[in-house]
Design a protein around this motif. Structure first.
Motif, PDB file in Angstrom:
ATOM      1  N   SER A 102      -4.012   9.101  16.186  1.00 16.69           N
ATOM      2  CA  SER A 102      -3.972   8.305  14.949  1.00 16.69           C
ATOM      3  C   SER A 102      -3.449   9.161  13.806  1.00 16.69           C
ATOM      4  CB  SER A 102      -5.356   7.770  14.595  1.00 16.69           C
ATOM      5  OG  SER A 102      -5.343   7.184  13.304  1.00 16.69           O
ATOM      6  N   LYS A 103      -2.252   8.865  13.345  1.00 14.47           N
ATOM      7  CA  LYS A 103      -1.683   9.609  12.224  1.00 14.47           C
ATOM      8  C   LYS A 103      -2.503   9.388  10.957  1.00 14.47           C
ATOM      9  CE  LYS A 103       2.977   9.666  14.153  1.00 14.47           C
ATOM     10  NZ  LYS A 103       2.605   9.049  15.439  1.00 14.47           N
ATOM     11  N   ALA A 104      -3.068   8.174  10.826  1.00 14.57           N
ATOM     12  CA  ALA A 104      -3.895   7.887   9.656  1.00 14.57           C
ATOM     13  C   ALA A 104      -5.153   8.758   9.655  1.00 14.57           C
ATOM     14  CB  ALA A 104      -4.267   6.408   9.619  1.00 14.57           C
ATOM     15  N   PHE A 105      -5.767   8.943  10.820  1.00  8.33           N
ATOM     16  CA  PHE A 105      -6.936   9.814  10.936  1.00  8.33           C
ATOM     17  C   PHE A 105      -6.615  11.210  10.423  1.00  8.33           C
ATOM     18  CE2 PHE A 105      -9.197  13.081  13.343  1.00  8.33           C
ATOM     19  CZ  PHE A 105     -10.522  12.698  13.220  1.00  8.33           C
ATOM     20  N   THR A 106      -5.480  11.740  10.863  1.00 11.62           N
ATOM     21  CA  THR A 106      -5.103  13.102  10.468  1.00 11.62           C
ATOM     22  C   THR A 106      -4.778  13.190   8.983  1.00 11.62           C
ATOM     23  OG1 THR A 106      -4.297  13.606  12.683  1.00 11.62           O
ATOM     24  CG2 THR A 106      -3.438  14.942  10.885  1.00 11.62           C
ATOM     25  N   LYS A 107      -4.063  12.199   8.466  1.00 17.94           N
ATOM     26  CA  LYS A 107      -3.714  12.247   7.042  1.00 17.94           C
ATOM     27  C   LYS A 107      -4.967  12.176   6.174  1.00 17.94           C
ATOM     28  CE  LYS A 107      -0.025  12.311   5.673  1.00 17.94           C
ATOM     29  NZ  LYS A 107       0.993  13.378   5.453  1.00 17.94           N
ATOM     30  N   GLU A 108      -5.918  11.375   6.576  1.00 18.62           N
ATOM     31  CA  GLU A 108      -7.149  11.270   5.788  1.00 18.62           C
ATOM     32  C   GLU A 108      -7.975  12.548   5.892  1.00 18.62           C
ATOM     33  OE1 GLU A 108      -8.774   7.576   7.191  1.00 18.62           O
ATOM     34  OE2 GLU A 108      -7.485   6.384   5.865  1.00 18.62           O
ATOM     35  N   LEU A 109      -7.965  13.199   7.062  1.00 19.82           N
ATOM     36  CA  LEU A 109      -8.637  14.493   7.182  1.00 19.82           C
ATOM     37  C   LEU A 109      -7.973  15.507   6.253  1.00 19.82           C
ATOM     38  CD1 LEU A 109      -9.830  16.280  10.371  1.00 19.82           C
ATOM     39  CD2 LEU A 109      -8.313  17.501   8.826  1.00 19.82           C
ATOM     40  N   CYS A 110      -6.646  15.509   6.223  1.00 19.88           N
ATOM     41  CA  CYS A 110      -5.933  16.435   5.334  1.00 19.88           C
ATOM     42  C   CYS A 110      -6.298  16.194   3.871  1.00 19.88           C
ATOM     43  CB  CYS A 110      -4.423  16.287   5.528  1.00 19.88           C
ATOM     44  SG  CYS A 110      -3.800  16.930   7.088  1.00 19.88           S
ATOM     45  N   ALA A 118       2.371  15.813   3.256  1.00 19.80           N
ATOM     46  CA  ALA A 118       3.045  14.828   2.402  1.00 19.80           C
ATOM     47  C   ALA A 118       2.053  13.792   1.878  1.00 19.80           C
ATOM     48  CB  ALA A 118       4.142  14.124   3.201  1.00 19.80           C
ATOM     49  N   GLY A 119       2.327  13.282   0.668  1.00 20.17           N
ATOM     50  CA  GLY A 119       1.571  12.146   0.185  1.00 20.17           C
ATOM     51  C   GLY A 119       1.778  10.956   1.107  1.00 20.17           C
ATOM     52  N   PHE A 120       0.787  10.073   1.213  1.00 17.63           N
ATOM     53  CA  PHE A 120       0.878   8.991   2.193  1.00 17.63           C
ATOM     54  C   PHE A 120       0.088   7.760   1.745  1.00 17.63           C
ATOM     55  CE2 PHE A 120      -3.285  10.608   2.997  1.00 17.63           C
ATOM     56  CZ  PHE A 120      -4.002   9.604   3.631  1.00 17.63           C
ATOM     57  N   ARG A 121       0.386   6.672   2.408  1.00 12.44           N
ATOM     58  CA  ARG A 121      -0.428   5.462   2.323  1.00 12.44           C
ATOM     59  C   ARG A 121      -0.642   4.920   3.731  1.00 12.44           C
ATOM     60  NH1 ARG A 121       1.213   1.546  -2.776  1.00 12.44           N
ATOM     61  NH2 ARG A 121       1.040   3.110  -4.441  1.00 12.44           N
ATOM     62  N   ARG A 122      -1.870   4.543   4.030  1.00 12.36           N
ATOM     63  CA  ARG A 122      -2.203   3.897   5.299  1.00 12.36           C
ATOM     64  C   ARG A 122      -2.015   2.397   5.126  1.00 12.36           C
ATOM     65  NH1 ARG A 122      -7.887   4.918   8.537  1.00 12.36           N
ATOM     66  NH2 ARG A 122      -7.349   3.783  10.462  1.00 12.36           N
ATOM     67  N   CYS A 123      -1.243   1.805   6.028  1.00 13.79           N
ATOM     68  CA  CYS A 123      -0.843   0.405   5.868  1.00 13.79           C
ATOM     69  C   CYS A 123      -1.274  -0.419   7.078  1.00 13.79           C
ATOM     70  CB  CYS A 123       0.667   0.298   5.677  1.00 13.79           C
ATOM     71  SG  CYS A 123       1.287   1.346   4.330  1.00 13.79           S
ATOM     72  N   ARG A 124      -2.028  -1.476   6.819  1.00 12.15           N
ATOM     73  CA  ARG A 124      -2.540  -2.313   7.902  1.00 12.15           C
ATOM     74  C   ARG A 124      -1.764  -3.615   8.068  1.00 12.15           C
ATOM     75  NH1 ARG A 124      -6.630   0.505   5.531  1.00 12.15           N
ATOM     76  NH2 ARG A 124      -8.115   1.556   6.930  1.00 12.15           N
ATOM     77  N   ARG A 130       5.511  -2.447   3.005  1.00 15.17           N
ATOM     78  CA  ARG A 130       6.629  -2.634   2.079  1.00 15.17           C
ATOM     79  C   ARG A 130       6.257  -2.169   0.669  1.00 15.17           C
ATOM     80  NH1 ARG A 130      10.827  -6.365   2.871  1.00 15.17           N
ATOM     81  NH2 ARG A 130      11.215  -6.823   5.076  1.00 15.17           N
ATOM     82  N   ALA A 131       5.014  -2.411   0.280  1.00 14.40           N
ATOM     83  CA  ALA A 131       4.568  -1.960  -1.040  1.00 14.40           C
ATOM     84  C   ALA A 131       4.568  -0.433  -1.122  1.00 14.40           C
ATOM     85  CB  ALA A 131       3.173  -2.508  -1.333  1.00 14.40           C
ATOM     86  N   ALA A 132       4.155   0.216  -0.032  1.00 17.19           N
ATOM     87  CA  ALA A 132       4.159   1.678  -0.008  1.00 17.19           C
ATOM     88  C   ALA A 132       5.583   2.223  -0.072  1.00 17.19           C
ATOM     89  CB  ALA A 132       3.458   2.183   1.250  1.00 17.19           C
ATOM     90  N   VAL A 133       6.498   1.581   0.633  1.00 19.05           N
ATOM     91  CA  VAL A 133       7.902   1.982   0.584  1.00 19.05           C
ATOM     92  C   VAL A 133       8.420   1.888  -0.851  1.00 19.05           C
ATOM     93  CG1 VAL A 133      10.234   1.295   1.255  1.00 19.05           C
ATOM     94  CG2 VAL A 133       8.426   1.461   2.987  1.00 19.05           C
ATOM     95  N   ALA A 134       8.107   0.799  -1.517  1.00 19.67           N
ATOM     96  CA  ALA A 134       8.559   0.618  -2.901  1.00 19.67           C
ATOM     97  C   ALA A 134       7.966   1.688  -3.819  1.00 19.67           C
ATOM     98  CB  ALA A 134       8.185  -0.774  -3.390  1.00 19.67           C
ATOM     99  N   GLY A 173       2.727  -8.167  16.487  1.00 18.92           N
ATOM    100  CA  GLY A 173       1.437  -8.793  16.228  1.00 18.92           C
ATOM    101  C   GLY A 173       0.287  -8.161  16.983  1.00 18.92           C
ATOM    102  N   ALA A 174       0.453  -6.918  17.427  1.00 25.36           N
ATOM    103  CA  ALA A 174      -0.571  -6.275  18.242  1.00 25.36           C
ATOM    104  C   ALA A 174      -1.672  -5.623  17.414  1.00 25.36           C
ATOM    105  CB  ALA A 174       0.071  -5.217  19.145  1.00 25.36           C
ATOM    106  N   GLY A 175      -1.587  -5.738  16.110  1.00 26.60           N
ATOM    107  CA  GLY A 175      -2.644  -5.189  15.274  1.00 26.60           C
ATOM    108  C   GLY A 175      -2.524  -3.714  14.996  1.00 26.60           C
ATOM    109  N   GLY A 176      -1.316  -3.153  15.124  1.00 29.34           N
ATOM    110  CA  GLY A 176      -1.117  -1.747  14.848  1.00 29.34           C
ATOM    111  C   GLY A 176      -1.125  -1.450  13.358  1.00 29.34           C
ATOM    112  N   GLU A 177      -1.048  -0.184  13.047  1.00 30.50           N
ATOM    113  CA  GLU A 177      -0.988   0.252  11.667  1.00 30.50           C
ATOM    114  C   GLU A 177       0.228   1.149  11.479  1.00 30.50           C
ATOM    115  OE1 GLU A 177      -4.541   2.042  10.189  1.00 30.50           O
ATOM    116  OE2 GLU A 177      -5.840   0.416  10.866  1.00 30.50           O
ATOM    117  N   ALA A 178       0.568   1.357  10.217  1.00 29.06           N
ATOM    118  CA  ALA A 178       1.665   2.261   9.873  1.00 29.06           C
ATOM    119  C   ALA A 178       1.172   3.252   8.829  1.00 29.06           C
ATOM    120  CB  ALA A 178       2.856   1.484   9.329  1.00 29.06           C
TER     121      ALA A 178
END
Length: 423
Positions: A102-110, A118-124, A130-134, A173-178
């Motif tokens: 989980s990349k989100a797990f690691t980014k939040e630990l960091c 890098a700065g990041f946003r977890r997107c569900r 798209r908002a994070a990209v903007a 539609g598999a419920g993944g995250e970015a």
């Protein structure tokens, strides 16, 4: 010791070659292995996702240590199941393997531990993506949260490209995250640590080439070649990365009741402010294993046993002074659609060259014939006094292999080779 090695790629072939050198080894078995590994070990047709089968095999063969090569069984909990069965295993538990799973797990630990990244946003949702990209603007990095075999990353040069990457992640539609991240400028390098739950020691470094074609063009792949050591990662920078990134991560995992044991692979971006973490992998890299392990002077099996036993304090693995460089031969069309089954000839001539190893990544036997059976098929590794000589030796060996249905990049190690020639 009886050792069971899990996996079937070039990384596992490199691990097998190193393990085979150990005087502590009495028997090496592999599941499922490949034709290259079969020359070094007894191979059993148990797949890495068959955790019940792996436990049964380890029990039946009286295995003293299981060494897990790829990430998928680690994330799926193979080490947990082996531990429940009383079988020692080298690799992280499922909880610790979240560092890659989980990349989100690691980014939040960091973020919690103030580890430079890098700065990041977890997107569900796609809308959040798209908002994070903007918010970040272009260029921007878009990553699928889960395992993606080294290819789930898009470095988008435009907002439209980034939004398309976001949409692709959520399209099934598999419920993944970015995870959407700010773009980090600099030069990438890979630092490998051996970890026993509390202590982390450096186990080499490398620089790989992810893009499919010369000049770093084309789509991302699992890796088209690598070299070690990486000149960009000086000893001082490597120690800075260990102090600011790797050791705080290991301490945080232990503190959270998720102690990490295994190979911890830190992908780094080296910029003007020093190293920052790109991402973690919880296993050796591929093709980086094929250049780091041939340089290792110490007994790999002994090192892995010390990690499992929690006895790495004071250990400092030693490496040969030479540079190692590997060139990946891939099937035409990779990383897109490709055909399997074409015949490969000439390996014996390539392997007959001094300080050359040919690691099998995606092959199978059909009688006496060797056939391609994957996207990345072979990794041709050579040693040299410097990167320029290692590059020359590797391509001389590549040119002895007769495989019209495959291709390779012709510029692996170009930056380090140019530096060596200038120096």
């Amino acid at each position: 010791m009886i050792v069971l090695l899990l996996g079937s790629g070039g990384r596992e072939h490199a691990l097998a070659a190193s393990l085979k050198k150990s005087p502590k080894l009495t028997r090496l078995i592999a599941a499922p292995g490949n034709p290259g590994i079969a020359a070094l070990a007894e191979c059993f047709p148990v797949q890495v996702d068959d955790i019940d089968g792996i436990v049964t095999l380890a029990k039946h063969e009286g295995v003293d240590l299981v060494v897990v090569g790829p990430e998928a069984p680690l994330v799926a909990g193979v080490v947990d199941r082996l531990d429940e069965a009383g079988i020692p295993a080298f690799g992280p538990t499922a909880a610790a393997a979240q560092l890659e799973g989980s990349k989100a797990f690691t980014k939040e630990l960091c973020a919690r531990e103030n580890i430079p990244t890098a700065g990041f946003r977890r997107c569900r949702t796609a809308e959040e993506g798209r908002a994070a990209v903007a918010a970040f603007g272009a260029p921007v990095v878009v990553k699928a949260d889960g395992l993606a075999a080294g290819k789930g990353v898009v470095v988008a040069e435009t907002i439209d490209e980034a939004n398309a990457a976001v949409d692709a992640i959520f399209s099934d539609g598999a419920g993944g995250e970015a995870v959407v991240e700010e773009f980090m400028a600099g030069e990438e390098a890979s630092l490998f640590a051996l970890v026993d739950g509390t202590t982390a020691v450096v186990l080499g470094d490398a620089q790989d080439h992810k893009r499919a074609y010369d000049g770093d063009k084309g789509p991302n792949t699992g890796g088209m070649g690598a070299y070690s050591p990486a000149p960009v990662l000086s000893p001082a920078l490597a120690e800075q990365a260990m102090a600011e990134i790797v050791r705080p991560t290991v301490a945080a995992m232990a503190k959270n009741g998720q102690p990490f044991v295994g190979f911890l692979y830190a992908g780094l971006m080296i910029g003007p402010d020093g190293p920052r973490l790109v991402e973690y992998n919880v296993r050796f890299g591929d093709p980086e294993a094929e250049v780091v392990l041939p340089r290792l002077e110490d007994d790999l099996l002994e090192l892995l046993q010390k990690a499992v036993d929690g006895k790495l304090a004071g250990v400092a693995p030693r490496f040969r002074d030479e540079t190692a460089l590997t060139v990946v031969l891939a099937a035409n069309g990779y990383p897109g659609a490709y055909e399997k089954g074409s015949e490969i000839r000439g390996l014996e001539a390539a392997e007959a060259r001094d300080d050359v190893s040919v690691f099998h990544a995606g092959t199978r036997r059909d009688g006496d014939r060797l056939l391609a059976n994957g996207g990345r098929v072979l990794a041709v590794t050579a040693l040299g006094a410097d990167a320029a000589e290692a590059q020359m030796n590797a391509y001389a060996a590549v040119d002895l292999i007769d495989w019209p249905d495959g291709f390779c990049r012709r510029d692996i190690g170009w930056r380090a080779a140019a530096q060596a020639e200038e120096g």
